[in-house]
Structures are given as C-alpha cells and as structure tokens.
Design a protein around this motif. Sequence first.
Motif, short mmCIF file in Angstrom:
data_model
loop_
_atom_site.label_atom_id
_atom_site.label_comp_id
_atom_site.label_asym_id
_atom_site.label_seq_id
_atom_site.Cartn_x
_atom_site.Cartn_y
_atom_site.Cartn_z
N VAL A 5 8.69 -16.69 -5.65
CA VAL A 5 8.89 -17.34 -6.95
C VAL A 5 10.27 -16.96 -7.51
N PRO A 6 11.10 -17.97 -7.82
CA PRO A 6 12.41 -17.64 -8.39
C PRO A 6 12.25 -16.99 -9.76
N LEU A 7 13.27 -16.25 -10.16
CA LEU A 7 13.25 -15.68 -11.51
C LEU A 7 13.15 -16.79 -12.54
N LEU A 8 13.98 -17.79 -12.32
CA LEU A 8 14.10 -18.83 -13.33
C LEU A 8 14.20 -20.20 -12.67
N GLU A 9 13.47 -21.15 -13.21
CA GLU A 9 13.58 -22.53 -12.75
C GLU A 9 13.74 -23.46 -13.95
N VAL A 10 14.77 -24.27 -13.88
CA VAL A 10 15.00 -25.27 -14.93
C VAL A 10 14.94 -26.62 -14.24
N LYS A 11 14.10 -27.51 -14.74
CA LYS A 11 13.93 -28.80 -14.07
C LYS A 11 14.00 -29.95 -15.06
N ASP A 12 14.85 -30.93 -14.73
CA ASP A 12 14.93 -32.17 -15.51
C ASP A 12 15.07 -31.91 -17.00
N VAL A 13 15.84 -30.91 -17.34
CA VAL A 13 15.95 -30.59 -18.76
C VAL A 13 16.90 -31.54 -19.47
N ARG A 14 16.46 -31.97 -20.62
CA ARG A 14 17.27 -32.86 -21.43
C ARG A 14 17.29 -32.28 -22.85
N GLN A 15 18.45 -32.36 -23.49
CA GLN A 15 18.52 -31.91 -24.87
C GLN A 15 19.34 -32.90 -25.67
N SER A 16 18.76 -33.40 -26.74
CA SER A 16 19.58 -34.20 -27.64
C SER A 16 19.46 -33.63 -29.03
N TYR A 17 20.54 -33.74 -29.78
CA TYR A 17 20.52 -33.29 -31.17
C TYR A 17 20.36 -34.51 -32.05
N HIS A 18 19.45 -34.38 -32.99
CA HIS A 18 19.23 -35.51 -33.88
C HIS A 18 20.21 -35.43 -35.05
N LYS A 19 20.92 -36.51 -35.26
CA LYS A 19 21.88 -36.57 -36.35
C LYS A 19 21.47 -37.64 -37.35
N ASP A 20 21.68 -37.34 -38.63
CA ASP A 20 21.20 -38.27 -39.66
C ASP A 20 21.86 -39.64 -39.59
N SER A 21 23.20 -39.62 -39.59
CA SER A 21 23.89 -40.87 -39.85
C SER A 21 24.17 -41.67 -38.58
N SER A 22 23.71 -41.21 -37.44
CA SER A 22 23.97 -41.97 -36.22
C SER A 22 22.83 -41.73 -35.25
N ALA A 23 22.95 -42.32 -34.11
CA ALA A 23 21.92 -42.11 -33.09
C ALA A 23 21.97 -40.68 -32.58
N ASP A 24 20.99 -40.30 -31.79
CA ASP A 24 20.96 -38.94 -31.27
C ASP A 24 22.14 -38.67 -30.34
N LEU A 25 22.55 -37.41 -30.34
CA LEU A 25 23.62 -36.99 -29.45
C LEU A 25 22.99 -36.35 -28.23
N LEU A 26 23.18 -36.97 -27.08
CA LEU A 26 22.60 -36.46 -25.85
C LEU A 26 23.55 -35.42 -25.25
N VAL A 27 23.11 -34.18 -25.23
CA VAL A 27 24.00 -33.09 -24.81
C VAL A 27 23.74 -32.67 -23.36
N LEU A 28 22.48 -32.59 -22.99
CA LEU A 28 22.13 -32.24 -21.61
C LEU A 28 21.20 -33.30 -21.06
N ASP A 29 21.38 -33.64 -19.79
CA ASP A 29 20.49 -34.61 -19.18
C ASP A 29 20.26 -34.23 -17.72
N ASP A 30 19.02 -34.31 -17.28
CA ASP A 30 18.71 -34.02 -15.87
C ASP A 30 19.27 -32.70 -15.37
N VAL A 31 19.15 -31.66 -16.14
CA VAL A 31 19.70 -30.39 -15.68
C VAL A 31 18.68 -29.64 -14.83
N ASP A 32 19.09 -29.30 -13.63
CA ASP A 32 18.27 -28.50 -12.71
C ASP A 32 19.02 -27.23 -12.38
N LEU A 33 18.28 -26.15 -12.29
CA LEU A 33 18.92 -24.89 -11.97
C LEU A 33 17.86 -23.89 -11.56
N THR A 34 18.12 -23.17 -10.47
CA THR A 34 17.19 -22.15 -10.01
C THR A 34 17.96 -20.85 -9.84
#
Length: 437
Positions: A5-34
């Motif tokens: 078992v790896p110490l850490l597994e990151v799979k398909d991680v996506r992060q967007s920040y929600h902003k009031d005056s515009s659409a969401d800001l997509l910061v991370l998409d499809d991040v994989d890391l082991t």
Amino acid sequence: MSATVPLLEVKDVRQSYHKDSSADLLVLDDVDLTLQSGEIVGLLGRSGSGKSTLLRIVSGLLIPTAGDVRWRGKPVVGPAGGVAMVFQSFALFPWLTVEENVELGLEALGVPRAERQNRTEAAIDLIGLGGYESAYPKELSGGMRQRVGLARALVVHPDLLLMDEPFSALDVLTAETLRTDLIDLWSDGKLPVKSILMVTHNIEEAVLMCDRILVFSSNPGRVAHELAVPFPHPRNRQDAAFRELVDDIYSVMTRRTAKPATHTLTSTTESSFATALHPISTNLLAGLLEALTASPYEGRADLPALAQSLQLEADELLPMGEALQSLRFADLEEGDLQITTHGREFVQADTDNRKLLFASSLRANVPLVAVIRRTLDERRNHRASAVRFREELEDHMSPDYAEDTLRTAIAWGRYAELYSYDEEVAEFSLEDIEHEG
Ligand code: ADP
Ligand code: MG
C-alpha cells in the motif's frame, strides 16, 4: 499487505474555487499522484498552477471538489495524522521561544511532557538550532527561522513531510545550505520521516533534491510529465548530466500549449483581466532584453545558459520570460527565449521611446493596466481607488496573487507613464501624466 500500500494516493482530484461574480475557477483537474515510502518527490510548476492547493488537499486541510485521496489506503477526510507541513513563510509564533514553537506540534498530539521535551531537544539539535532554544523568532535570521519551521514539522516524526517552497523566501546561500543539510540528514537516515513531497518552482532545486519530479501544467493544474532523477546524493549542479536534465525540464515547461499560460477562467469575457502578473521590475525586464539581443545570444538564448550568464537563479528567469512573453517582447519555446520584433524595437529605443513602447504594449496586452487607464480617462476627476481593482482581482485569484498583480500593474503603469499612484491614499490618478481633457 502494508508493504504494497502506497503512503499516499491521489486519484482524479479536481479543485475549483467558487467565485461570486463569475463562474468557478478550475484550479486542479484530473490530478493523479502516488507516493511510496523512501522517496523525495518534487512538484514543479509555474506560479498559480495549483501546487499549494494540491499540498493542502494532501494534508487534509482542504477537501477537494472531487476525487479520491488515500493515506495508507484509507480515505483522507480531514487533517491527516502522520503528515506535517513546512510553509514558505515561517509561520512561527512571535511570542514563543524557539523551543516553545517547536514543542507546539507535540502538545496538540497529547504527547506526555517528558517525552515532549526529549523530542523537542532532539529535533532542535538535529536541525542545527542548538543554543538557540530560548531565542525568539525576531532575534533569528530568515534561515534560522526556517530551521525552526522544519524542526516543528520534524518533531512529530511525520511519515510524510510536506514542504511548500520552503527555501524561496531565503537568500541564495542560506537556501543552499539548508537544502544540503536536509539532504545530508535524509541520506544518513537521520530524518524521522518516511517520505518527502516538496513543492517548488525552482527547477534546479527539484533536480538537486528529488528522486522523482512531477511537472505540473497550468490552467488547470495537472501532472503533465514525470521524470526520474537517477543521480546519487550529494549531487553536483555542474555535472553535465545534471545540466542536461535541467535543460530538458526547461523545455518541458516552456513547450507551447494550445493557449498561452495565463490564469484562465471559465468565463471568457473577463478572463484576460484576471491574468496574474509576475512582480518583476521594468529594469530587470529591460536588462534581460538587452542581454538577449547582445552577443553571444543575438536574439535567442537557451534559458539555463542565459540564467547563468546573468547570474540569476534558474527559477527567477522563467517568470521573467513569461512576463516578456505576455508583453509580446519575447517568446518562450522549447526551453529558449526568443526576442520578437517589438522586443528589438524596445532595445534599440532611447529612454523616452522605451516608455512609449512599453505603454503601448501594456495597453494592448495587459488588460488590467488598460482598464485602470480607461477608468481614469473616463472619470471627471481622473482618480480611482485601488480597492475596487483589488477586489475585482480577488474574485479571480487568491489574495496573494491579487496583491502581486496589482503591485505589478502599479509599477509597470508608472514606468510607462500611463498613470500615477499615490501610496498613501492607495489611489490611481492622471496627475503629472499627459492626457486628453
Ligand atoms: P501555486 O501554489 O502553484 O502558485 P495556488 O494553489 O496557490 O498555486 O493557486 C492556484 C490558483 O488558484 C491561482 O490562480 C490562485 O489565485 C487560485 N486560488 C488559490 N487559492 C484560492 C482561494 N482561496 N480562492 C480563490 N482562488 C484561489
Ligand atoms: Mg504556492
């Protein structure tokens, strides 16, 4: 089972920040890391590519918008035990001594007093702070403060040490000493950690320290390339193989993508306004253009070579190249910086004409500056408070980036004599500026 078992597994991680005056800001998409036990892994990417965001997700401080993060096979649902973080800025408590700052991490874990003291002492000695136990942070140099930050992370004996640009606030020599000390301790098996994940935008630093480098792309951030660093420690920056790898990474990082490397937003109308600007002085930009045009480069230079001949840290040059690119004075491609026609014109112009050329480039290519000037032109009193621009920027980027971007727009616009700026009242104006009306 635990061996596989790896110490850490990151799979398909996506992060967007929600902003009031515009659409969401997509910061991370499809991040994989082991991450496996026993390795130092570097996350290398341009500023704004989402590296800090990913570290916060890994540490459990931030739950991603989507995707799966597992620590030793178990989902991470909050601040993860066994993980400690070192930040770029030292984040020490000014009213606590070195010893107290370091011990803090253990109190939170409920470690008994006697053991706390032993471990604190050991961490302080290990990291070279012996004799400074009762000093306060303000009495220490930046390098020593960062050692306190490291000791505080190490004292908990974390399985995973996360470091977010831990050396970038230090001067060159101090940073190098700290890097080497850390790698020596790691190689000697003296660090009470199993694995290190470090974020950096410094290519040489990554090659110097890491076993594996993940190159992050921007907009949105994802792992675009993975490289193994096969050299044993201690490593020599001057080795041909070392230089070659640095060069390769430069190429990867300046490879042309479909769109220019800017902070892209999901709403296109405002996207250009919200492009983050690198805080680089116009003097430096001019100096870089001059060096690039002169011999031996004659308009095209290999980035690492140019960095060396200008005595710049390699990581300082890439953002400068990006700034020149955003001004259309140069292009970044395949690890080279290539001057443009506009860039040549600029170099050949005298001081006044340089200002004019800079001004027209700003108005054409840097929407924030253009918007500030237009606002001033339109207002009867030709004044505008910086607050509203800062707020608008903060709708699209983190407060840090907004601040840098605004400072840069102020400095560049002033140089180009597009507007004045009064620090005291935080206000733009057309005072002492040539304009209509
Ligand atoms: P890096 O560490 O690679 O420089 P960050 O993870 O700090 O990148 O930021 C990635 C992007 O997300 C940037 O555009 C930044 O402005 C934006 N961002 C980061 N944190 C926030 C936040 N809390 N709110 C809004 N935008 C954010
Ligand atoms: Mg960061």
